[in-house]
Enzyme design. Structure first.
Site, PDB file in Angstrom:
ATOM      1  N   GLY A 173       0.338   2.828  -1.290  1.00 55.71           N
ATOM      2  CA  GLY A 173       0.220   3.518   0.207  1.00 55.71           C
ATOM      3  C   GLY A 173       0.420   2.700   1.315  1.00 55.71           C
ATOM      4  O   GLY A 173      -0.283   3.017   2.457  1.00 55.71           O
ATOM      5  N   LYS A 174       1.162   1.889   1.224  1.00 54.37           N
ATOM      6  CA  LYS A 174       1.749   0.742   2.367  1.00 54.37           C
ATOM      7  C   LYS A 174       2.303   1.729   3.234  1.00 54.37           C
ATOM      8  O   LYS A 174       2.046   1.390   4.476  1.00 54.37           O
ATOM      9  CB  LYS A 174       2.528  -0.516   1.789  1.00 54.37           C
ATOM     10  CG  LYS A 174       1.936  -1.262   1.244  1.00 54.37           C
ATOM     11  CD  LYS A 174       2.634  -2.469   1.005  1.00 54.37           C
ATOM     12  CE  LYS A 174       4.099  -2.334   0.364  1.00 54.37           C
ATOM     13  NZ  LYS A 174       4.042  -1.726  -0.998  1.00 54.37           N
ATOM     14  N   THR A 175       3.195   2.431   3.078  1.00 56.50           N
ATOM     15  CA  THR A 175       3.980   3.320   4.112  1.00 56.50           C
ATOM     16  C   THR A 175       3.219   4.186   4.733  1.00 56.50           C
ATOM     17  O   THR A 175       3.117   4.450   5.936  1.00 56.50           O
ATOM     18  CB  THR A 175       5.300   3.792   3.268  1.00 56.50           C
ATOM     19  OG1 THR A 175       6.059   3.012   2.988  1.00 56.50           O
ATOM     20  CG2 THR A 175       6.011   4.746   4.285  1.00 56.50           C
ATOM     21  N   GLY A 212       6.207  -4.193  -2.263  1.00 58.19           N
ATOM     22  CA  GLY A 212       5.309  -4.549  -3.331  1.00 58.19           C
ATOM     23  C   GLY A 212       4.124  -5.531  -2.607  1.00 58.19           C
ATOM     24  O   GLY A 212       3.639  -5.186  -1.615  1.00 58.19           O
ATOM     25  N   LYS A 216      10.987  -2.804   8.371  1.00 59.50           N
ATOM     26  CA  LYS A 216      10.933  -2.718   7.218  1.00 59.50           C
ATOM     27  C   LYS A 216      11.758  -3.888   6.573  1.00 59.50           C
ATOM     28  O   LYS A 216      12.978  -4.394   6.892  1.00 59.50           O
ATOM     29  CB  LYS A 216      11.534  -1.718   6.506  1.00 59.50           C
ATOM     30  CG  LYS A 216      11.614  -1.494   4.971  1.00 59.50           C
ATOM     31  CD  LYS A 216      10.097  -1.695   4.419  1.00 59.50           C
ATOM     32  CE  LYS A 216      10.101  -1.522   2.731  1.00 59.50           C
ATOM     33  NZ  LYS A 216       8.821  -1.429   2.265  1.00 59.50           N
ATOM     34  N   GLU A 227       6.357  -4.158   7.468  1.00 65.01           N
ATOM     35  CA  GLU A 227       5.961  -3.361   6.108  1.00 65.01           C
ATOM     36  C   GLU A 227       6.631  -4.261   4.944  1.00 65.01           C
ATOM     37  O   GLU A 227       8.010  -4.449   5.070  1.00 65.01           O
ATOM     38  CB  GLU A 227       6.170  -1.983   5.730  1.00 65.01           C
ATOM     39  CG  GLU A 227       5.869  -1.771   4.312  1.00 65.01           C
ATOM     40  CD  GLU A 227       6.127  -0.067   4.039  1.00 65.01           C
ATOM     41  OE1 GLU A 227       5.862   0.282   3.183  1.00 65.01           O
ATOM     42  OE2 GLU A 227       6.316   0.458   5.205  1.00 65.01           O
TER      43      GLU A 227
END
Length: 237
Positions: free
Chosen positions: A14-16, A112, A37, A109
């Site tokens: 759920g990072k994005t 992993g 990114k 971000e």
């Protein structure tokens, strides 16, 4: 806090969506936001990556992607197999600083977890955050097993001398089980930092307007939000 790194305790956590929620909440407050990114893996050259997905959900943010590798592997491995140059921590830190000069907030971000290798020398997102002098937010799972992975990530952050403002549950189930409910109380103790957000599962499938309107309620004020409102049975058996 002009630069904030976002990592997770694993992949597909759920990072994005969390990054998009923070961006949406900050935009709603009238702040300018950039999303960086560090390395995008597992996406073809003409496909939208995580930064583009953040912009789709959050709204008018500046997006930047430093490297893209086609295979869904750790960045160092993906770079080696593709024959493309890897992205190093200095490059990430410098890109974040450049964006911070013209934006109120830069969200970086990772790929992993915190200690995934970015290059052959073994540099990780932790090295980039240290060079940038930036805090690292940790996105975690809701259910069984998350206390261990969260504690390990928190230990790694302390070992690297990095500040963690808190953790966010990246996908809070619509019908949480016993472990998830208890973890709302136990996660701050395991991490040694506050719980700063609950992102409902499936949030990334919401229409962008609905996502942007709801996002502040998922996040604590430290992340630009107005919540999160914990379930009435939080921490109960």
């Amino acid at each position: 806090m002009s630069v904030l790194f976002v990592t997770g305790t694993g992949t597909e956590i759920g990072k994005t969506v969390t990054t998009a929620a923070i961006a949406a909440a900050e935009l709603r407050r009238g702040r300018s936001v950039a999303v960086l990114k560090a390395a995008q893996t597992g996406v073809g050259p003409d496909e939208p990556g995580d930064a583009a997905e953040t912009a789709r959900l959050a709204g008018p943010v500046t997006v930047s992607e430093l490297a893209r590798f086609p295979e869904p592997l750790a960045p160092a491995t993906a770079a080696r197999r593709s024959g493309l140059p890897p992205v190093g921590p200095q490059e990430i830190a410098e890109a974040a600083a450049k964006l911070a000069a013209s934006h109120d907030l830069v969200l970086v971000e990772g790929a992993g977890g915190l200690l995934v290798r970015f290059d052959a020398a073994g540099h990780t997102l932790a090295d980039a955050a240290r060079m940038a002098g930036a805090p690292v937010l940790v996105v975690v799972e809701a259910g069984l097993g998350t206390l261990n992975t969260t504690a390990l990530t928190a230990l790694a952050l302390r070992t690297h001398g990095l500040h963690c403002p808190g953790v966010v549950i990246g996908s809070w189930p619509a019908e949480p089980g016993l472990a998830a409910r208890c973890n709302l109380a136990d996660l701050p103790e395991s991490a040694g930092v506050p719980l700063l957000g609950l992102i409902p599962e499936g949030s990334g499938t919401l229409p962008p307007d609905a996502f942007r309107a709801a996002a502040p309620g998922w996040l604590a004020p430290q992340l630009g939000g107005t919540g999160p409102a914990l379930p009435e049975d939080a921490g109960t058996a």
